[in-house]
Write an enzyme that holds these catalytic residues in place. Structure first.
Site, PDB file in Angstrom:
ATOM      1  N   VAL A 192      -8.105 -35.644 -55.884  1.00 41.99           N
ATOM      2  CA  VAL A 192      -8.047 -34.608 -54.697  1.00 41.99           C
ATOM      3  C   VAL A 192      -7.070 -35.021 -53.528  1.00 41.99           C
ATOM      4  CG1 VAL A 192     -10.448 -33.774 -55.044  1.00 41.99           C
ATOM      5  CG2 VAL A 192     -10.119 -35.379 -53.337  1.00 41.99           C
ATOM      6  N   CYS A 193      -6.595 -33.917 -52.782  1.00 43.26           N
ATOM      7  CA  CYS A 193      -5.717 -34.122 -51.637  1.00 43.26           C
ATOM      8  C   CYS A 193      -4.478 -34.789 -52.158  1.00 43.26           C
ATOM      9  CB  CYS A 193      -6.685 -34.902 -50.628  1.00 43.26           C
ATOM     10  SG  CYS A 193      -5.531 -34.963 -49.186  1.00 43.26           S
ATOM     11  N   ILE A 194      -4.134 -35.567 -51.422  1.00 44.10           N
ATOM     12  CA  ILE A 194      -2.901 -36.349 -51.874  1.00 44.10           C
ATOM     13  C   ILE A 194      -3.007 -37.424 -52.841  1.00 44.10           C
ATOM     14  CG2 ILE A 194      -3.096 -38.446 -50.444  1.00 44.10           C
ATOM     15  CD1 ILE A 194       0.158 -36.574 -51.168  1.00 44.10           C
ATOM     16  N   SER A 242      -7.536 -31.044 -57.084  1.00 44.66           N
ATOM     17  CA  SER A 242      -7.574 -30.011 -56.198  1.00 44.66           C
ATOM     18  C   SER A 242      -7.132 -30.373 -54.873  1.00 44.66           C
ATOM     19  CB  SER A 242      -8.903 -30.005 -55.931  1.00 44.66           C
ATOM     20  OG  SER A 242      -9.329 -28.792 -55.194  1.00 44.66           O
TER      21      SER A 242
END
Length: 220
Positions: free
Chosen positions: A135-137, A193
């Site tokens: 998720v994220c980076i 995501s």
């Protein structure tokens, strides 16, 4: 009860694992019946950031495993000691630690390096056909780990054009995605995501992470 490894990268959004993302990941995994196994590499952080002032704390040093243990309440493994046979699925919460400690993507973009144990565990997970989430980076970790392997996958970091371009330069396709949704590569069992790459609040980040975790578990 499926066992899911959660790879942490420190403690704090600017120099480690994003705490909300890490806790939400653990919460939704356990809520949906999984046993969680926290892990992190036993390495020094790139640097320490004073989260109050948003500045690098000159002269301070911290260890990624030691800091990650804060989130794991002390129940954490050295990533070097973890084998792919120890879990049924693996997931990386985000935070700058993924791009500063697990890789140096934050400094070098697509020319980045990657921690050897992170590289090993990602490749072993994909080759074992076990579900892999980020998720994220953190999807940049997957992109870097799979670069040069011939394994073609797709991930999302949201819609940031510069980061997406760097991901694609590593040989991984990027798909734009809203914060409350996810992108799934069914063939390679990879689900990602955007979380705080797009999110402005805990509830909207939580929605995307919950969907990601449920998809990850459904792929087992």
């Amino acid at each position: 009860m499926p066992k899911v490894g959660v790879v942490l990268s420190g403690c704090g959004v600017f120099d480690g694992a994003e705490i909300h993302e890490a806790v939400l990941t653990l919460y939704f995994l356990q809520k949906n019946g999984a046993e969680t196994i926290c892990m992190a590499p036993d390495i020094e952080q790139l640097h320490v950031v004073d989260h109050l002032r948003g500045e690098v704390a000159s002269g301070e040093k911290r260890n990624v495993l030691t800091e990650s243990a804060r989130i794991a309440r002390g129940n954490i493994k050295n990533l070097a000691d973890v084998k792919v046979s120890d879990f049924d699925a693996l997931i990386f919460p985000g935070g700058f630690g993924a791009a500063k400690n697990l890789t140096d993507f934050a400094l070098k973009g697509s020319d980045c390096g990657i921690n050897s144990d992170v590289l090993r565990i990602v490749r072993e997970t994909v080759l074992a056909k076990k579900p892999l989430g980020a998720v994220c980076i953190a999807p940049v970790v997957i992109a870097k780990a799979l670069a040069g392997t011939g394994i073609k996958t797709s991930v999302t970091i949201g819609n940031d054009a510069g980061t997406a371009q760097a991901v694609e330069a590593l040989g991984t396709a990027h798909v734009n995605c809203p914060v409350k949704d996810f992108v799934a590569d069914e063939d390679n069992k990879i689900v990602t995501s955007p979380a705080y790459m797009l999110g402005q609040s805990i509830p909207e980040v939580a929605e995307g992470i919950e969907k990601t975790v449920k998809k990850l578990l459904a792929m087992i």
